[in-house]
Design a protein around this motif. Sequence first.
Motif, PDB file in Angstrom:
ATOM      1  N   PRO A 108      38.114  47.275  39.864  1.00 29.13           N
ATOM      2  CA  PRO A 108      37.051  47.997  40.581  1.00 29.13           C
ATOM      3  C   PRO A 108      35.762  47.190  40.702  1.00 29.13           C
ATOM      4  O   PRO A 108      35.001  47.375  41.650  1.00 29.13           O
ATOM      5  N   ASP A 109      35.537  46.279  39.739  1.00 31.02           N
ATOM      6  CA  ASP A 109      34.315  45.458  39.767  1.00 31.02           C
ATOM      7  C   ASP A 109      34.516  44.148  40.516  1.00 31.02           C
ATOM      8  O   ASP A 109      33.640  43.286  40.531  1.00 31.02           O
ATOM      9  N   GLY A 110      35.685  43.975  41.135  1.00 28.04           N
ATOM     10  CA  GLY A 110      35.959  42.749  41.883  1.00 28.04           C
ATOM     11  C   GLY A 110      36.540  41.630  41.049  1.00 28.04           C
ATOM     12  O   GLY A 110      36.800  40.543  41.562  1.00 28.04           O
ATOM     13  N   SER A 111      36.774  41.871  39.757  1.00 29.07           N
ATOM     14  CA  SER A 111      37.312  40.828  38.891  1.00 29.07           C
ATOM     15  C   SER A 111      38.783  40.571  39.198  1.00 29.07           C
ATOM     16  O   SER A 111      39.523  41.476  39.600  1.00 29.07           O
ATOM     17  N   LEU A 112      39.206  39.322  39.019  1.00 26.86           N
ATOM     18  CA  LEU A 112      40.590  38.946  39.281  1.00 26.86           C
ATOM     19  C   LEU A 112      41.520  39.527  38.215  1.00 26.86           C
ATOM     20  O   LEU A 112      41.175  39.544  37.029  1.00 26.86           O
ATOM     21  N   ILE A 113      42.683  39.977  38.647  1.00 27.29           N
ATOM     22  CA  ILE A 113      43.715  40.451  37.722  1.00 27.29           C
ATOM     23  C   ILE A 113      44.927  39.530  37.887  1.00 27.29           C
ATOM     24  O   ILE A 113      45.511  39.478  38.968  1.00 27.29           O
ATOM     25  N   PRO A 114      45.295  38.782  36.843  1.00 23.56           N
ATOM     26  CA  PRO A 114      46.448  37.876  36.957  1.00 23.56           C
ATOM     27  C   PRO A 114      47.721  38.640  37.304  1.00 23.56           C
ATOM     28  O   PRO A 114      47.853  39.838  37.006  1.00 23.56           O
ATOM     29  N   LEU A 115      48.673  37.941  37.883  1.00 23.90           N
ATOM     30  CA  LEU A 115      49.926  38.564  38.327  1.00 23.90           C
ATOM     31  C   LEU A 115      50.608  39.326  37.197  1.00 23.90           C
ATOM     32  O   LEU A 115      51.085  40.451  37.389  1.00 23.90           O
ATOM     33  N   ALA A 116      50.653  38.738  36.011  1.00 24.60           N
ATOM     34  CA  ALA A 116      51.360  39.370  34.890  1.00 24.60           C
ATOM     35  C   ALA A 116      50.714  40.682  34.457  1.00 24.60           C
ATOM     36  O   ALA A 116      51.380  41.539  33.866  1.00 24.60           O
ATOM     37  N   GLU A 117      49.421  40.853  34.757  1.00 24.88           N
ATOM     38  CA  GLU A 117      48.700  42.047  34.309  1.00 24.88           C
ATOM     39  C   GLU A 117      48.508  43.076  35.417  1.00 24.88           C
ATOM     40  O   GLU A 117      47.908  44.128  35.195  1.00 24.88           O
TER      41      GLU A 117
END
Length: 400
Positions: free
Chosen positions: A221-230
């Motif tokens: 929601p804050d624009g932070s990247l989420i790695p594929l595994a997560e």
Amino acid sequence: MDQVLLRTLTPTVITVLVRRGADFAAAEDAVQEALIEAVRRWPDEPPRDPRGWLITVAWRKFLDATRADASRRQREELADAEPEAGPVAAVDDTLQLYFLCAHPALTPASAVALTLRAVGGLTTRQIAEAYLVPEATMAQRISRAKRTVSDARFNRPGDLATVLRVLYLVFNEGYSGEVDLAAEAIRLTRRLALMTHDEETAGLLALMLLHHARRSARTGPDGSLIPLAEQDRTRWNTRLIAEGVDILQAALARDRLGEYQSQAAIAALHADARSAAETDWVQIVEWYDELIRLTDSPVARLNRAVALGEADGARAGLAALSSLDPALPRHTAAAAYLHERDGNPGTAARLYAEAARSASNTAERDHLTRQASRLNALMRGSVVAESPADRTEHGGGQSK
């Protein structure tokens, strides 16, 4: 006013004018003026044949501009050549326009901008917003590109591989501004796939769809990247995944493998896994082998090293990574990840921080910085949790 219809008709109208003798720059200018006229008049006077209306008005705009600069003889010849009003034969020369916009004399950035303007039907303002540059800067870039290709004619086959590379660049540009460039690239690649029936074009379309299917899960929601595994895989678009897999399977069945089909196969394997733990890393390594055979890409070799670390253990991945140039983009981040998986958080934290300093964008930099901070906090917590006896036993201090 149907903006999608106007954008769809734009490349066809430009190509008709070029086929009638207009140079590309003049044709594109005339079509843009006709589009302005359409926006003004169509809501009150919708034409029965929008395509024919645009061609007629654009040709007249071109004639008006030519008459202002040409000699009397040239003006008369062009006036005599003006077509009769009425329906126009449905000939789609958009493919030739793709080739023209991917002219080898253009830089990649100029080719992308010209493709979005001429084939995509976007305005200069929309393209500038997508690239996060001033409109005047983008106008100059497009103007220079138009001058470069103004004398080009459709008298030889174009390079489809270059066109695909331009579309791939459009897809990877991001999502800034009024126009979603990833969605626009998919729209344009769909059209190209229908026109060419080419396996690699289908492979590129499948690759785009499979990547785009994960888009909503890639950031928090804050624009932070989420790695594929997560990533939350319930947020992946299963309709796009199914379409991408179907297109890829049909292309692979023709047994003419190319780099985009190989990349799409890797993306399909990720999409097929119900969880990160169930990912078929062995097959992914095999597909990276195919991709390296086709392209000998250093980036593919780097990605293969990470995949090998997942399939055969972190040390196997680090060994593969050690043979690659450390200056490769994301080399340091990959090393950090593999060192963490190998149980070396100190080295991993240092490498994450180093990778953050050379990140290409803010979101990636912040993600890498958070990874370094997480590991540093974890190591500090471990030290605090140990007793004096523990520290002595593990070499942390002297026995008294």
